[in-house]
Scaffold this active site. Structure first.
Site, PDB file in Angstrom:
ATOM      1  N   CYS A   5       0.848  -1.210   0.000  1.00  0.00           N
ATOM      2  CA  CYS A   5       0.000   0.000   0.000  1.00  0.00           C
ATOM      3  C   CYS A   5       0.875   1.249   0.000  1.00  0.00           C
ATOM      4  CB  CYS A   5      -0.932  -0.021   1.209  1.00  0.00           C
ATOM      5  SG  CYS A   5      -1.803   1.528   1.484  1.00  0.00           S
ATOM      6  N   CYS A  49       0.033   3.899   2.630  1.00  0.00           N
ATOM      7  CA  CYS A  49       0.403   3.463   3.979  1.00  0.00           C
ATOM      8  C   CYS A  49       1.835   3.869   4.321  1.00  0.00           C
ATOM      9  CB  CYS A  49       0.265   1.950   4.114  1.00  0.00           C
ATOM     10  SG  CYS A  49      -1.418   1.331   3.903  1.00  0.00           S
TER      11      CYS A  49
END
Length: 289
Positions: free
Chosen positions: A37, A40
């Site tokens: 991600c 993230c």
């Protein structure tokens, strides 16, 4: 649990202890993340930094979604990153996707006492001085703060208000036009409303002169409106509201509904919780219907 540990990797083994039971002692921020991600990679370090600033008042519980799929399924997480705030055994807030530090702190301040910082202390002092009418000292503190961080949007907005109060309207307008942070829309709207009133009042006679003239010509809508604007510039808010409401009741068509529009601007300036706003919003509603 060690009180100094504020960032913890969550598994099925420690989930109940850290998240459920632990949230009865202090709020727990759950960060659902994964190595693939991209968002993230920036959000997780930001969350760690924010949690660290709370000095042990908040726990960051990190859930690796690839490794802890049972926990992910339990929360029904559909996208990453996802952040959930737990308190007293319940999920009480959160968000999905990336966001700004200001947005995260704004969410947290409803549930956790904000950490004291030198910058925050200066801003609070400046706000207090401003509210007490000591605009000069407030401006001095704001200059000091902005010298350290000229991206503090709240400080910029309040600084512009100080400038506007002492007649530096062009500089105040330049600063407010440069503030584009969506986190402080209400504060920005209020500052722009204040600036608009001050600009309108620049070429008007004094409140006392206008009051005398209105007594001689009480039916003059223009003079009554000018008096209200002059009163607003002097922060005589109740008198201005009463004058604008009276003018609205007498002549709704004056300057294309200008008295009502000005009242709405004034409500924006003072805020929805202000007792005058609550009272006169009700009176305006009654006059409308």
């Amino acid at each position: 649990m060690n009180e100094q540990i504020t960032v913890i990797d969550i598994t099925l083994d420690n989930f109940n202890q850290i998240v459920i039971e632990g949230s009865f002692n202090k709020p727990v921020l759950i960060d659902f993340w994964a190595t693939w991600c991209e968002h993230c990679k920036t959000l997780t370090p930001l969350l760690e930094q924010i949690v660290a600033s709370y000095g042990g008042q908040l726990i960051l519980a990190k859930v690796d979604c690839d490794q802890q799929q049972q926990i992910v399924a339990q929360f029904g997480v559909r996208s990453l990153p996802t952040v959930v705030l737990f308190k007293e055994g319940q999920a009480i807030d959160g968000f999905s996707g990336s966001t700004t530090e200001a947005n995260i702190r704004k969410m947290l301040e409803k549930y956790v006492e904000a950490p004291a910082t030198p910058e925050g202390d200066l801003l609070e002092q400046a706000k207090t001085l401003y509210d007490q009418g000591d605009k000069i000292q407030a401006e001095a503190l704001l200059k000091e703060l902005l010298a350290q961080n000229n991206n503090n949007m709240l400080a910029l907005i309040l600084y512009a208000r100080c400038l506007a109060e002492r007649g530096e309207l062009t500089e105040a307008e330049t600063i407010l036009n440069a503030v584009i942070d969506d986190d402080y829309k209400q504060e920005l709207v209020a500052a722009k409303a204040q600036l608009a009133f001050l600009k309108q009042a620049v070429d008007l006679p004094s409140v006392e002169e206008l009051q005398a003239t209105v007594q001689e010509q009480p039916s003059s809508d223009e003079l009554c409106y000018q008096l209200a604007i002059a009163q607003l510039a002097q922060q005589q808010y109740e008198q201005a509201m009463e004058g604008l409401l009276t003018l609205f009741k007498r002549n709704r068509t004056y300057q294309e509904d200008l008295p009502r529009k000005t009242l709405i601007q004034l409500f924006d300036l003072l805020g929805n919780d202000n007792l005058l706003v609550i009272n006169y919003r009700k009176k305006l509603y009654q006059a409308l219907y």
